[in-house]
Design a protein around this motif. Structure first.
Motif, PDB file in Angstrom:
ATOM      1  N   GLN A  45       0.792  -1.230   0.000  1.00 38.57           N
ATOM      2  CA  GLN A  45       0.000   0.000   0.000  1.00 38.57           C
ATOM      3  C   GLN A  45       0.826   1.284   0.000  1.00 38.57           C
ATOM      4  OE1 GLN A  45      -3.324   0.385  -0.301  1.00 38.57           O
ATOM      5  NE2 GLN A  45      -3.564  -1.823  -0.524  1.00 38.57           N
ATOM      6  N   GLY A  46       2.132   1.166   0.282  1.00 40.44           N
ATOM      7  CA  GLY A  46       2.937   2.385   0.402  1.00 40.44           C
ATOM      8  C   GLY A  46       2.490   3.235   1.582  1.00 40.44           C
ATOM      9  N   LEU A  47       1.905   2.586   2.571  1.00 47.07           N
ATOM     10  CA  LEU A  47       1.359   3.260   3.747  1.00 47.07           C
ATOM     11  C   LEU A  47       1.808   2.474   4.971  1.00 47.07           C
ATOM     12  CD1 LEU A  47      -0.831   5.554   4.319  1.00 47.07           C
ATOM     13  CD2 LEU A  47      -2.478   3.694   4.453  1.00 47.07           C
ATOM     14  N   SER A  48       2.432   3.152   5.923  1.00 47.46           N
ATOM     15  CA  SER A  48       2.876   2.442   7.126  1.00 47.46           C
ATOM     16  C   SER A  48       1.679   2.107   8.006  1.00 47.46           C
ATOM     17  CB  SER A  48       3.873   3.296   7.914  1.00 47.46           C
ATOM     18  OG  SER A  48       3.196   4.373   8.555  1.00 47.46           O
ATOM     19  N   THR A  49       1.876   1.164   8.898  1.00 48.72           N
ATOM     20  CA  THR A  49       0.815   0.809   9.836  1.00 48.72           C
ATOM     21  C   THR A  49       0.461   2.002  10.706  1.00 48.72           C
ATOM     22  OG1 THR A  49       1.556  -1.492   9.857  1.00 48.72           O
ATOM     23  CG2 THR A  49       0.156  -0.796  11.679  1.00 48.72           C
ATOM     24  N   THR A  50       1.438   2.789  11.088  1.00 51.03           N
ATOM     25  CA  THR A  50       1.186   3.967  11.908  1.00 51.03           C
ATOM     26  C   THR A  50       0.324   4.972  11.163  1.00 51.03           C
ATOM     27  OG1 THR A  50       3.331   3.606  12.957  1.00 51.03           O
ATOM     28  CG2 THR A  50       2.292   5.726  13.321  1.00 51.03           C
ATOM     29  N   GLU A  51       0.616   5.176   9.898  1.00 54.03           N
ATOM     30  CA  GLU A  51      -0.214   6.077   9.088  1.00 54.03           C
ATOM     31  C   GLU A  51      -1.628   5.517   8.967  1.00 54.03           C
ATOM     32  OE1 GLU A  51       3.246   7.896   6.171  1.00 54.03           O
ATOM     33  OE2 GLU A  51       2.411   5.908   5.758  1.00 54.03           O
ATOM     34  N   TYR A  52      -1.723   4.216   8.741  1.00 52.05           N
ATOM     35  CA  TYR A  52      -3.026   3.555   8.647  1.00 52.05           C
ATOM     36  C   TYR A  52      -3.817   3.754   9.942  1.00 52.05           C
ATOM     37  CZ  TYR A  52      -6.560  -0.070   8.242  1.00 52.05           C
ATOM     38  OH  TYR A  52      -7.757  -0.741   8.209  1.00 52.05           O
ATOM     39  N   LEU A  53      -3.165   3.532  11.082  1.00 51.35           N
ATOM     40  CA  LEU A  53      -3.843   3.681  12.371  1.00 51.35           C
ATOM     41  C   LEU A  53      -4.305   5.108  12.603  1.00 51.35           C
ATOM     42  CD1 LEU A  53      -1.660   1.412  14.678  1.00 51.35           C
ATOM     43  CD2 LEU A  53      -3.983   0.976  13.849  1.00 51.35           C
ATOM     44  N   ALA A  54      -3.503   6.083  12.207  1.00 48.30           N
ATOM     45  CA  ALA A  54      -3.919   7.487  12.351  1.00 48.30           C
ATOM     46  C   ALA A  54      -5.169   7.749  11.520  1.00 48.30           C
ATOM     47  CB  ALA A  54      -2.785   8.420  11.938  1.00 48.30           C
ATOM     48  N   LEU A  55      -5.189   7.282  10.269  1.00 49.19           N
ATOM     49  CA  LEU A  55      -6.374   7.450   9.425  1.00 49.19           C
ATOM     50  C   LEU A  55      -7.573   6.732  10.040  1.00 49.19           C
ATOM     51  CD1 LEU A  55      -4.801   6.902   5.872  1.00 49.19           C
ATOM     52  CD2 LEU A  55      -5.419   9.092   6.950  1.00 49.19           C
ATOM     53  N   MET A  56      -7.354   5.521  10.562  1.00 49.73           N
ATOM     54  CA  MET A  56      -8.438   4.744  11.156  1.00 49.73           C
ATOM     55  C   MET A  56      -9.041   5.464  12.355  1.00 49.73           C
ATOM     56  SD  MET A  56      -8.293   1.043  13.041  1.00 49.73           S
ATOM     57  CE  MET A  56      -7.623   1.811  14.502  1.00 49.73           C
ATOM     58  N   HIS A  57      -8.186   5.944  13.268  1.00 48.84           N
ATOM     59  CA  HIS A  57      -8.694   6.624  14.462  1.00 48.84           C
ATOM     60  C   HIS A  57      -9.440   7.903  14.078  1.00 48.84           C
ATOM     61  CE1 HIS A  57      -7.181   3.920  17.466  1.00 48.84           C
ATOM     62  NE2 HIS A  57      -5.976   3.973  16.949  1.00 48.84           N
ATOM     63  N   LEU A  58      -8.935   8.619  13.099  1.00 47.47           N
ATOM     64  CA  LEU A  58      -9.636   9.824  12.651  1.00 47.47           C
ATOM     65  C   LEU A  58     -10.985   9.470  12.037  1.00 47.47           C
ATOM     66  CD1 LEU A  58      -6.674  11.866  11.156  1.00 47.47           C
ATOM     67  CD2 LEU A  58      -8.010  12.423  13.214  1.00 47.47           C
ATOM     68  N   SER A  59     -11.046   8.364  11.303  1.00 49.97           N
ATOM     69  CA  SER A  59     -12.310   7.970  10.667  1.00 49.97           C
ATOM     70  C   SER A  59     -13.376   7.628  11.700  1.00 49.97           C
ATOM     71  CB  SER A  59     -12.100   6.788   9.715  1.00 49.97           C
ATOM     72  OG  SER A  59     -11.987   5.571  10.426  1.00 49.97           O
ATOM     73  N   GLU A  60     -12.959   7.201  12.871  1.00 46.10           N
ATOM     74  CA  GLU A  60     -13.885   6.785  13.926  1.00 46.10           C
ATOM     75  C   GLU A  60     -14.264   7.921  14.870  1.00 46.10           C
ATOM     76  OE1 GLU A  60     -11.552   3.655  15.630  1.00 46.10           O
ATOM     77  OE2 GLU A  60     -12.182   2.195  14.117  1.00 46.10           O
ATOM     78  N   ALA A  61     -13.592   9.055  14.749  1.00 48.66           N
ATOM     79  CA  ALA A  61     -13.807  10.184  15.657  1.00 48.66           C
ATOM     80  C   ALA A  61     -15.002  11.031  15.204  1.00 48.66           C
ATOM     81  CB  ALA A  61     -12.542  11.050  15.702  1.00 48.66           C
ATOM     82  N   PRO A  62     -15.632  11.724  16.145  1.00 51.87           N
ATOM     83  CA  PRO A  62     -16.710  12.637  15.761  1.00 51.87           C
ATOM     84  C   PRO A  62     -16.208  13.658  14.738  1.00 51.87           C
ATOM     85  CG  PRO A  62     -16.588  12.410  18.157  1.00 51.87           C
ATOM     86  CD  PRO A  62     -15.386  11.713  17.586  1.00 51.87           C
ATOM     87  N   ASP A  63     -16.973  13.862  13.697  1.00 50.25           N
ATOM     88  CA  ASP A  63     -16.611  14.782  12.607  1.00 50.25           C
ATOM     89  C   ASP A  63     -15.270  14.429  11.964  1.00 50.25           C
ATOM     90  OD1 ASP A  63     -18.951  16.324  12.967  1.00 50.25           O
ATOM     91  OD2 ASP A  63     -17.974  17.462  14.581  1.00 50.25           O
ATOM     92  N   ARG A  64     -14.796  13.189  12.197  1.00 50.60           N
ATOM     93  CA  ARG A  64     -13.513  12.706  11.652  1.00 50.60           C
ATOM     94  C   ARG A  64     -12.357  13.627  12.051  1.00 50.60           C
ATOM     95  NH1 ARG A  64     -15.437  11.296   5.583  1.00 50.60           N
ATOM     96  NH2 ARG A  64     -14.333  13.225   5.256  1.00 50.60           N
ATOM     97  N   GLN A  65     -12.404  14.140  13.292  1.00 48.00           N
ATOM     98  CA  GLN A  65     -11.369  15.045  13.801  1.00 48.00           C
ATOM     99  C   GLN A  65     -10.971  14.658  15.215  1.00 48.00           C
ATOM    100  OE1 GLN A  65     -12.389  19.194  13.652  1.00 48.00           O
ATOM    101  NE2 GLN A  65     -13.323  19.032  11.625  1.00 48.00           N
ATOM    102  N   LEU A  66      -9.678  14.828  15.505  1.00 53.73           N
ATOM    103  CA  LEU A  66      -9.162  14.628  16.864  1.00 53.73           C
ATOM    104  C   LEU A  66      -8.117  15.695  17.166  1.00 53.73           C
ATOM    105  CD1 LEU A  66      -8.565  10.759  17.014  1.00 53.73           C
ATOM    106  CD2 LEU A  66     -10.221  12.062  18.380  1.00 53.73           C
TER     107      LEU A  66
END
Length: 155
Positions: A45-66
């Motif tokens: 994917q050319g995406l690190s697990t850490t980058e993936y996790l950051a995107l995932m946590h943001l996707s789950e947050a209210p208004d997609r923001q943290l």
């Protein structure tokens, strides 16, 4: 679960062979599993697990923001490490920074539509890697009980 220090009345018990095997396997799991998943994510994917996790946590947050500190905590990273990840994701258009409404000094990381699309694109690779390198090896175990035990150890 904490154990009381050994006393004359309660001597330290030696590990059983099974306990010893678990204790010795744990460091390999803690270090090897994230590396194996990360290598697969970067390769495919050319995406690190850490980058993936950051995107995932943001996707789950209210208004997609943290708030940056909350994102750092969710990703179990330092604030400076999270800032570097957000900088990379922002340069790719996956995240943008927005000022906090109630605190003009604070910043929030916000997932963009492109970031959500990138997360959805990377999700099958992450899922396959997690299954192949971890969950498939737990077949036949009581996962609810295992999850509870792991949570107890973590706290």
């Amino acid at each position: 679960m904490t154990q009381e220090p050994a006393t004359e009345a309660s001597p330290v018990r030696p590990l059983t062979a099974d306990e010893e095997a678990v204790v010795r396997a744990l460091p390999r799991l803690v270090h090897g599993l994230p590396r194996a998943i990360d290598a697969e994510m970067i390769r495919e994917q050319g995406l690190s697990t850490t980058e993936y996790l950051a995107l995932m946590h943001l996707s789950e947050a209210p208004d997609r923001q943290l708030r940056m500190g909350d994102l750092a905590e969710a990703c179990e990273m330092s604030l400076s490490g999270t800032t570097r990840i957000v900088n990379r994701l922002e340069s790719q258009g996956f995240v943008r920074r927005v000022r906090c409404d109630h605190d003009g000094r604070g910043w929030r990381a916000a997932l963009t539509d492109a970031g959500l699309a990138r997360l959805e694109e990377a999700w099958p690779t992450n899922l396959a890697a997690v299954r192949r390198h971890f969950l498939d090896h737990l077949a036949g175990l009581d996962l609810e009980q295992l999850a509870a035990a792991l949570r107890n150890v973590a706290t």
